[in-house]
Write a protein that holds these residues in place. Structure first.
Motif, PDB file in Angstrom:
ATOM      1  N   ASN A 170      -2.601   2.509  -2.496  1.00 59.19           N
ATOM      2  CA  ASN A 170      -2.330   1.146  -2.058  1.00 59.19           C
ATOM      3  C   ASN A 170      -2.387   1.090  -0.532  1.00 59.19           C
ATOM      4  O   ASN A 170      -2.561   2.117   0.123  1.00 59.19           O
ATOM      5  N   ILE A 171      -2.247  -0.093   0.003  1.00 58.16           N
ATOM      6  CA  ILE A 171      -2.509  -0.303   1.429  1.00 58.16           C
ATOM      7  C   ILE A 171      -1.263  -0.671   2.219  1.00 58.16           C
ATOM      8  O   ILE A 171      -1.367  -1.071   3.366  1.00 58.16           O
ATOM      9  N   THR A 193      -8.330   4.144  -0.938  1.00 59.80           N
ATOM     10  CA  THR A 193      -7.934   3.211   0.126  1.00 59.80           C
ATOM     11  C   THR A 193      -9.124   2.999   1.066  1.00 59.80           C
ATOM     12  O   THR A 193      -9.993   3.853   1.178  1.00 59.80           O
ATOM     13  N   PHE A 246      -4.304   1.667   6.187  1.00 58.98           N
ATOM     14  CA  PHE A 246      -5.440   2.151   5.406  1.00 58.98           C
ATOM     15  C   PHE A 246      -5.571   3.667   5.643  1.00 58.98           C
ATOM     16  O   PHE A 246      -4.718   4.278   6.278  1.00 58.98           O
TER      17      PHE A 246
END
Ligand code: GLN
Ligand code: ZN
Length: 765
Positions: free
Chosen positions: A300-301, A336, A356
């Motif tokens: 996830n970011i 990512t 990121f």
């Protein structure tokens, strides 16, 4: 000292450089040398980013031109004979397995590609023979790339997929019946040989991924760890030390396997997904083993919550001491985007919430420092705390109107007016469909011209009216081609959509979207997932204009095309502060309005794609999986059940392995399902008769991932196989998936053969 480590870095580069280079090579625009040089440039750049960030343990062999599992198939000489017999160069043979090869008299389809665990990345399935042998190629890639980094002054830790995972993720080839795991004895010596070569090249440690440990494992697979890792232990100092990596789940249920790892240096676990496994894992480690603590999310970011991560790390350090803890990403960062620095258009408040790949490698390094010398990274810790607080308190995340609507959802809103039989009778009359109706899955080729015009529009070089005109012409073209092909249910071709999720994300409140945040999906294909930052709602219709226009110029039923709530959720970066079921229901309500609006505008076939339904399935059976299926199915039903009986609801899935959750697929109550089936065994369809599935199904009759044009004979044969399992009046004829990645001549060629095949069966029955 606490070290930092990264399990893998994205391969594409800042501007999807690898995609561009691969595709240029496939189009004969650049040479093999040029392509390989570009690969090398990217590897060096990515190592440097990690080195500059201060990461201690930097991976190599995480790069792949197509897929890392495919790399293993090749360097272990596990390439099926249909490829080796073509005498292609190693690089072309590699791509032939990845994407098929139809050139210079060679015609081979690709190997099967499937989702990597519950991610949207796809790997190439090792496809093994009854008499399978393995051997190490000359100059194997892991050694070559280790030396390449070394030459650049960077000591790396090579990454390998472990032998048990490699086999467990594989399958027997068509015509073979071997259980891959029984090949372990043959494969392990080749691993030992490779590990020795890595040691000789100077590798001190190797990351050996055994992610299958997060699954429920068959006893045969479980039992395979012992002999494999005993063989590694026996090689002693002749091979590098090993860190066994697991991710995307917890391994507590497989603790009985851990004694097999008694000789390895350490174990990596995913503490983002399953922080609660930390304590039990700590108790399992041997007296000198290290823990690689995956605290920075590889999937996830969101910016890491340092305070939370430090809590976990301190627990680990208390139990093991500083020298036995490594701060790591939870998984490879493959999932990512490359860098947040490329995002120039994000709202500034939101920008601060993200991290990121290039930022995450810094987080890992900062965390490693922060556990022992917080003073040295005081500013970073303060900035992080401020960002976390700002997000938690932001107005952007909460919309009371959405919450009100959710609170008022009723059970009735999930149910169609009458059961399928009576519905279908009305649909048949309304739509006048023949036996074996033909259709496509939605998208037609996204040509260069489409991309050029979309870019011009995004940049403001053309007006909205000009762009709309262009899209109308594309729709006209798609319709005239469908006329020529004589298909039965048309689609508008999705020329206005950059991507099936991003397009909706851009039209919904609660989302933000990026300009460069691409993530590899398979081979050279990348997606740019939008990001859910707050409560979701639909300010205005999203697809009605295009579908309505398409229906107005088409003489056959036009199928409206939406991405379902589960897929919108899964192919976005979801919030991590609200349960996914809540986000999914918000999406479902927005889509319900869209479905009803389409119907009101004369669209009486509506496909709501849910290809991501299965990848969201918790990896293990049990209560978590049951709960997921319940909210996922309810979201689909909430999105689709608002229509009249005479309106036909389709759904689409990019796979046909439904055994594990067939009841959920049936519970969707979709009138027609199209599923990807051309590369898997038609036997998978048996579950539909076994379970007396009453509704209609279109199992894909050819593979759309490959440029190869299937012959009419092949398609007929495929349909024949399907008819062993499905009733003729149940069967729809369609390709495996959308055609956006294909060229028009490939599409026309393949669909001509497909329609002819359908007509053949129509005449026969
Ligand atoms: N309607 C989409 C398309 O045709 C479906 C894509 C998908 O299932 N991945 O492209
Ligand atoms: Zn699909």
């Amino acid at each position: 000292m606490v070290q930092s480590s990264v399990l893998g870095f994205p391969r594409m580069g800042v501007l999807r450089d690898l995609k561009k280079a691969n595709e240029a090579y496939w189009a004969d625009k650049i040479s093999q040398e040029d392509l390989l040089a570009e690969g090398k440039r990217l590897r060096l750049a990515h190592w440097k980013i990690q080195k500059d960030a201060g990461v201690d343990v930097i991976p190599s062999n995480d790069f792949a031109h197509y897929d890392h599992v495919l790399d293993h198939i090749q360097f272990f000489n596990a390439v099926p004979e249909r490829y080796t017999s073509q005498k292609l160069s190693p690089l072309d043979e590699y791509f032939a397995m990845g994407r098929g090869h139809q050139k210079g008299g060679v015609d081979v389809p690709a190997l099967e590609m499937v989702k990597w665990f519950d991610s949207n990345y796809h790997y190439v399935k090792p496809t093994l023979q009854d008499n399978q042998t393995f051997s190490l190629v000359k100059d194997p890639k892991p050694v070559r790339e280790f030396l390449e980094a070394k030459e650049a002054g960077i000591q790396t830790r090579p990454v390998l997929v472990g032998p048990v995972s490699f086999l467990a993720l594989g399958k027997a080839d068509r015509g073979s019946s071997v259980d891959p795991i029984t090949l372990l004895d043959k494969l392990v010596p080749v691993y030992v040989e490779l590990l020795k070569a890595l040691k000789a090249a100077g590798a001190e440690s190797v990351q050996i991924d055994e992610p299958v440990l997060v699954f429920d494992l068959r006893p045969e697979v479980k039992a395979a760890f012992k002999p494999a890792y005993e063989a590694f232990a026996a090689a002693g100092a002749e091979i590098p030390s090993l860190v066994v990596a697991t991710y995307f789940g917890d391994i507590v249920h497989n603790f009985d396997v851990l004694p097999a790892f008694s000789a390895v240096k350490g174990l990596h676990v995913d503490l983002v997904r399953n922080p609660e496994q930390l304590e039990p894992v700590l108790k399992q480690l041997g007296p000198t083993q290290i823990l690689s603590a995956g605290v920075v999310d590889g999937r996830n970011i969101w910016k890491n919550n340092f305070q939370k991560s430090l809590g976990l790390l301190q627990t680990a350090i208390k139990a093991l001491g500083e020298d036995r803890v490594i701060v790591a990403t939870s998984s490879s960062l493959l999932h990512t985007p490359h860098t947040l620095a490329s995002e120039k258009k994000l709202p500034t408040d939101v920008y601060e919430w993200f991290s990121f790949a290039s930022e995450k490698v810094k987080e890992v390094a900062i965390l490693a420092k922060a556990v022992t010398q917080p003073e040295a990274v005081k500013a970073e810790l303060e900035a992080n705390a401020a960002a976390i607080k700002a997000r938690a308190e932001s107005k952007r995340t909460n919309d009371p109107k959405v919450k009100e609507r959710q609170a008022a959802v009723t059970p009735e809103q999930h149910i169609r007016q009458t059961p399928f039989d009576s519905r279908y009778a009305q649909q048949k009359k309304h739509l006048s469909l023949p036996l074996f109706p033909t259709t496509t899955i939605g998208s037609f080729p996204q040509t260069n011209e489409i991309r050029v015009q979309r870019n011009k529009f995004t940049k403001g070089d053309i007006t909205e009216a000009e762009y709309d005109d262009f899209i109308k012409k594309e729709i006209d073209l798609a319709i005239s081609i469908q006329d020529e092909l004589d298909l039965d249910v048309y689609v508008h071709g999705e020329p206005e959509r950059n991507d099936m999720v991003q397009y909706f994300g851009e039209r919904l409140q609660g989302y933000v979207f990026t300009t460069h945040a691409w993530v590899q999906s398979y081979g050279s294909r990348c997606v740019r997932p939008p990001i859910i930052v707050g409560d979701i709602s639909r300010p205005a219709p999203m697809t009605v204009k295009e579908s309505k226009y398409a229906a107005s110029v088409s003489k056959k039923p036009m199928k409206g095309m939406l991405t379902g709530p589960v897929t919108c959720l899964r192919w976005s970066f979801p919030r991590d502060d609200v349960h996914q079921s809540v986000q999914c229901q918000q999406l479902a309500l927005a889509l319900r309005d869209e479905v009803v609006d389409l119907e009101a505008n004369g669209i009486f076939v509506i496909q709501v794609d849910e290809p991501a339904l299965r990848e969201g399935l918790p990896l293990r059976k049990g209560s978590e999986r049951d709960a997921y299926l319940e909210w996922a199915v309810n979201s689909f039903k909430l999105a689709t059940a608002g229509v009249q009986d005479s309106t036909q609801i389709h759904s689409h899935f990019c796979y046909s392995e439904f055994q594990d959750f067939f009841h959920a697929i049936a519970a969707l109550d979709a009138d027609v399902l199209s599923i990807e089936n051309s590369k898997s065994d038609a036997k998978l369809l048996k579950v539909f008769i076994d379970e007396e599935y009453p509704r209609h199904i279109g199992p894909g009759v050819y593979d759309i991932h490959s440029p190869r044009i299937p012959s009419e004979e092949e398609i007929k044969q495929r349909i024949e196989e399907m008819l062993e399992f499905l009733k003729p009046e149940q069967l729809w004829i369609n390709p495996d998936c959308g055609l956006k990645t294909r060229k028009w001549d490939e599409v026309k060629g393949a669909l001509t053969h497909m329609v002819n095949a359908a007509k053949y069966f129509r005449a026969k029955y």
